[in-house]
Design a protein around this motif. Structure first.
Motif, short mmCIF file in Angstrom:
data_model
loop_
_atom_site.label_atom_id
_atom_site.label_comp_id
_atom_site.label_asym_id
_atom_site.label_seq_id
_atom_site.Cartn_x
_atom_site.Cartn_y
_atom_site.Cartn_z
N HIS A 14 1.44 4.28 -2.63
CA HIS A 14 1.09 5.57 -2.61
C HIS A 14 2.26 6.97 -3.09
CE1 HIS A 14 -2.88 6.12 -0.22
NE2 HIS A 14 -2.18 5.93 0.97
N ASP A 40 -6.38 7.40 -0.56
CA ASP A 40 -6.35 6.01 -1.00
C ASP A 40 -7.42 5.77 -2.65
OD1 ASP A 40 -4.96 5.13 0.81
OD2 ASP A 40 -6.80 4.43 2.01
N GLU A 59 -8.61 21.18 8.09
CA GLU A 59 -8.15 22.37 7.42
C GLU A 59 -9.04 23.52 6.81
OE1 GLU A 59 -7.44 20.82 2.69
OE2 GLU A 59 -5.90 22.43 2.23
N GLY A 77 -3.38 10.25 2.18
CA GLY A 77 -4.73 10.77 2.45
C GLY A 77 -3.69 12.30 2.73
N SER A 120 -13.88 13.18 6.49
CA SER A 120 -12.76 12.72 7.27
C SER A 120 -12.53 13.69 7.72
CB SER A 120 -11.73 11.56 6.66
OG SER A 120 -10.55 12.63 5.76
N SER A 160 -0.32 9.19 5.66
CA SER A 160 -2.15 8.72 5.71
C SER A 160 -2.37 8.75 7.07
CB SER A 160 -1.74 7.52 5.14
OG SER A 160 -1.41 6.95 6.07
N GLY A 161 -3.35 7.82 6.90
CA GLY A 161 -4.19 7.51 8.68
C GLY A 161 -3.99 7.04 9.27
N HIS A 181 0.76 -1.53 0.09
CA HIS A 181 -0.06 -0.07 -0.30
C HIS A 181 1.06 1.42 -0.12
CE1 HIS A 181 -3.95 2.28 1.00
NE2 HIS A 181 -3.32 2.93 1.73
N GLY A 240 -9.80 15.09 8.39
CA GLY A 240 -8.10 16.21 7.51
C GLY A 240 -8.92 18.24 6.90
N GLY A 258 -2.20 11.61 9.64
CA GLY A 258 -3.54 12.01 9.77
C GLY A 258 -5.19 11.14 10.69
N ASP A 289 -7.57 13.53 12.75
CA ASP A 289 -8.89 12.76 12.91
C ASP A 289 -9.67 13.43 13.89
OD1 ASP A 289 -8.97 12.46 9.68
OD2 ASP A 289 -8.39 10.33 10.61
N SER A 345 -3.60 15.37 0.29
CA SER A 345 -3.83 16.43 0.07
C SER A 345 -4.30 18.34 0.71
CB SER A 345 -5.09 15.84 -0.26
OG SER A 345 -5.90 14.93 0.44
N ASN A 346 -3.57 18.36 1.52
CA ASN A 346 -4.23 19.49 2.26
C ASN A 346 -3.32 20.42 1.82
OD1 ASN A 346 -3.06 21.40 4.29
ND2 ASN A 346 -3.91 20.10 5.47
O1 KG4 Z 1 -4.46 7.59 2.75
P1 KG4 Z 1 -5.27 7.46 3.42
O2 KG4 Z 1 -6.41 7.87 1.99
O3 KG4 Z 1 -5.80 6.40 4.19
C1 KG4 Z 1 -4.81 5.94 4.27
O4 KG4 Z 1 -3.92 5.18 4.20
O5 KG4 Z 1 -5.33 6.06 5.87
O6 KG4 Z 1 -5.25 8.97 4.84
C2 KG4 Z 1 -6.22 8.82 5.54
C3 KG4 Z 1 -5.84 10.60 5.74
C4 KG4 Z 1 -6.77 10.55 7.29
O7 KG4 Z 1 -7.34 10.56 8.90
C5 KG4 Z 1 -7.41 12.03 6.82
O8 KG4 Z 1 -7.98 12.94 7.83
C6 KG4 Z 1 -6.42 12.67 5.85
O9 KG4 Z 1 -5.96 11.18 5.00
N1 KG4 Z 1 -7.01 13.36 4.57
C7 KG4 Z 1 -6.24 15.20 5.42
C8 KG4 Z 1 -6.67 15.57 4.12
N2 KG4 Z 1 -7.54 14.73 3.70
C9 KG4 Z 1 -7.14 14.18 3.99
N3 KG4 Z 1 -5.44 15.53 6.45
C10 KG4 Z 1 -5.31 17.30 6.13
N4 KG4 Z 1 -6.05 17.44 5.24
C11 KG4 Z 1 -6.33 17.76 4.02
N5 KG4 Z 1 -7.17 18.22 3.33
#
Ligand code: KG4
Ligand code: ZN
Length: 492
Positions: free
Chosen positions: A192, A417, A263, A385, A257, A213-214, A188, A259, A240, A244, A388-389
């Motif tokens: 990424h 993801d 933001e 994830g 979610s 990520s999370g 995974h 994040g 992440g 959250d 994307s911020n």
């Molecule tokens: O990579 P991902 O989709 O899933 C995992 O592999 O965990 O990441 C998800 C994480 C979540 O904690 C979410 O809150 C965070 O990415 N996330 C963000 C944003 N978009 C998603 N954190 C901060 N700012 C964002 N815009």
């Protein structure tokens, strides 16, 4: 019954004397002639990524809607389905060997996440089971293809939640088995990182990657495909997770979610108003820690007297789906007074500033270390994830500029993801001959797959070992890099 340890892409074909791609395509020829007679289906540009659907949230990215206009290469013939179910998103995508995205579909479990404030494995598995067939079928339909047009199937086999990974792997093996297709087991976090090579064609190895990520916080040096040095990781929570939890405690709408909610709210706040201390300042390494910052946020919320008592009222007076809309410990932001909203915005902004400062400091050092190992490094990839911020991107852009490097961030829909990153990582590995033969068509349903819930990407950089590093290594798989190295050494 356990599957043979060959279930994954280390079953290397003999070292190619032609280009790896030509060799693998050649070695698959009998397969394809027999079972996939129309590999080069004309795909209309309208099939790529842009159709929306009411059932599933489908990411869109116009950058990929037009096929690349250039002479067709053997890679154009390759059509790979990617399946991702490692956590709470059920995703599938179809990508051509040349990087053209033919379709991508993501079904998110955000409502469950909002309701329970985290991922409950059994419920997440159920949710994947409910939608996996539809998600894959929709990916095929959007690409105007059927399973028989595929050249291979790629699927995430770790790290992640075992119950969830299993749903994707079973679906992938079902398709690969029935159509006699090779299968590629994907890491995974590698996915990424590598998706950046799909969106930025100039991106060559070696490069540094920050994967946020999370569940993961990783700094790696990607020396080559399958050759990763782990410069740093988190000793407790990932960034992440901190986003959250902060969002949950601030009573924000968690349906997209935490994040994105933080933001957005942080834009209204004063980032210097609450004094949080930056984690691990005294540790001169590239590891991360977010558990302490989470506690600081929690204490700040309590001391600012945000209406935690209202929780009781909220539960009694809010509509039955109230817990779906926000955390049940804090009155939702939408009902907060303007003063209360300002306090929450200040906390969100202050949290974000320090959370990202921690990333900046670690990236600075990682770049320094990476340049010592590989002086030709030119790029920092930021993916996962949290990448994307926009605030994260702009701060890290300053860090790379200071070091005369270039920042590469995939578009937001490819940071969170998705199936595209899995399909693309499948393609990169397939082209190197790293894939498994088709599974049997009649595989029993209750078969036990060899999944890798805890699976490091690279070997730890010796100088980077921190005393503060958690030593939780129980049931940890050998790293992807060590497995590839071992398998390369075994080749004649
Ligand atoms: O990579 P991902 O989709 O899933 C995992 O592999 O965990 O990441 C998800 C994480 C979540 O904690 C979410 O809150 C965070 O990415 N996330 C963000 C944003 N978009 C998603 N954190 C901060 N700012 C964002 N815009
Ligand atoms: Zn992820």
């Amino acid at each position: 019954m356990a599957l043979s340890s060959r279930f994954w892409r280390l079953n290397l074909f003999p070292k190619p004397s032609l280009s790896p791609l030509q060799t693998t395509l050649k070695s698959l020829k009998p397969l394809r002639q027999k079972l996939c007679p129309i590999l080069s289906l004309p795909i209309s540009s309208s099939s790529s990524l842009n159709s929306s659907n009411s059932l599933f949230s489908t990411s869109k990215n116009s950058a990929f809607s037009e096929p690349h206009s250039r002479t067709p290469s053997p890679q154009d013939d390759l059509i790979v389905l990617g399946i991702e179910t490692s956590c709470d998103d059920t995703a599938a995508a179809i990508v051509r060997g040349n990087g053209e995205i033919l379709s991508q579909v993501v079904s998110s479990q955000a409502d469950l996440l909002a309701q329970y404030g985290g991922v409950a494995p059994k419920m997440a598995e159920e949710a994947h089971l409910q939608v996996i067939d539809k998600v894959v079928q929709e990916a095929l339909d959007k690409a105007k293809l059927t399973e028989t047009n595929l050249s291979a199937v790629a699927v995430t086999i770790g790290p992640g939640l075992g119950l969830c990974l299993r749903v994707g792997v079973r679906k992938a093996r079902e398709i690969a088995g029935s159509c006699n297709l090779p299968i590629i087991g994907v890491h995974h976090m590698e996915a990424h990182a590598l998706v950046a090579r799909l969106t930025e064609r100039e991106l060559q190895f070696p490069f540094v990657a920050l994967l946020i990520s999370g569940g993961h916080n990783l700094l790696i040096l990607a020396r080559d495909l399958g050759q990763y040095v782990q410069l740093g990781t988190t000793i407790d929570d990932a960034v992440g997770e901190a986003y959250d939890k902060t969002a949950k405690w601030l009573g924000l709408d968690l349906r997209r979610s935490g994040g994105p909610a933080i933001e957005e709210l942080a834009r209204e706040g004063d980032a210097k108003s609450v004094k949080f201390s930056t984690p691990m300042k005294q540790h001169k390494d590239c590891n991360f820690s977010y558990a302490g910052l989470k506690t600081q946020v929690r204490l700040a919320i309590e001391s600012k007297n945000i209406d935690l008592w209202s929780a009781i009222l909220a539960i009694n007076f809010y509509p039955p789906n109230f817990p779906m809309l926000c955390s049940n410990t804090t009155i939702p932001l939408s009902s907060a007074s303007s003063e209360d909203r300002r306090i929450r915005a200040d906390i969100a902004a202050s949290f974000q500033r320090v959370a990202v400062l921690h990333l900046e400091e670690r990236c600075e050092r990682a770049i320094e270390w990476a340049l010592k190992i590989e002086p030709s490094v030119k790029h920092l990839v930021v993916s996962g994830g949290v990448a994307s911020n926009q605030y994260v991107r702009s701060r890290l852009d300053q860090v790379v500029k200071k070091n005369s490097l270039q920042l590469v961030c995939p578009p937001p829909c490819l940071c969170t993801d998705n199936g595209v990153m899995v399909a693309w990582t499948g393609i990169e590995n397939f082209c190197m001959g790293r894939f498994d033969p088709p599974p049997p068509a009649d595989e029993p349903e209750d078969i036990v797959y060899e999944l890798r819930p805890r699976w490091p990407l690279g070997e730890e950089y010796a100088e980077g070992r921190s005393e503060a590093r958690s030593m939780r290594t129980a049931r940890m798989h050998p790293s992807l890099t060590s497995m590839i190295q071992e398998s390369l050494q075994q080749q004649p």
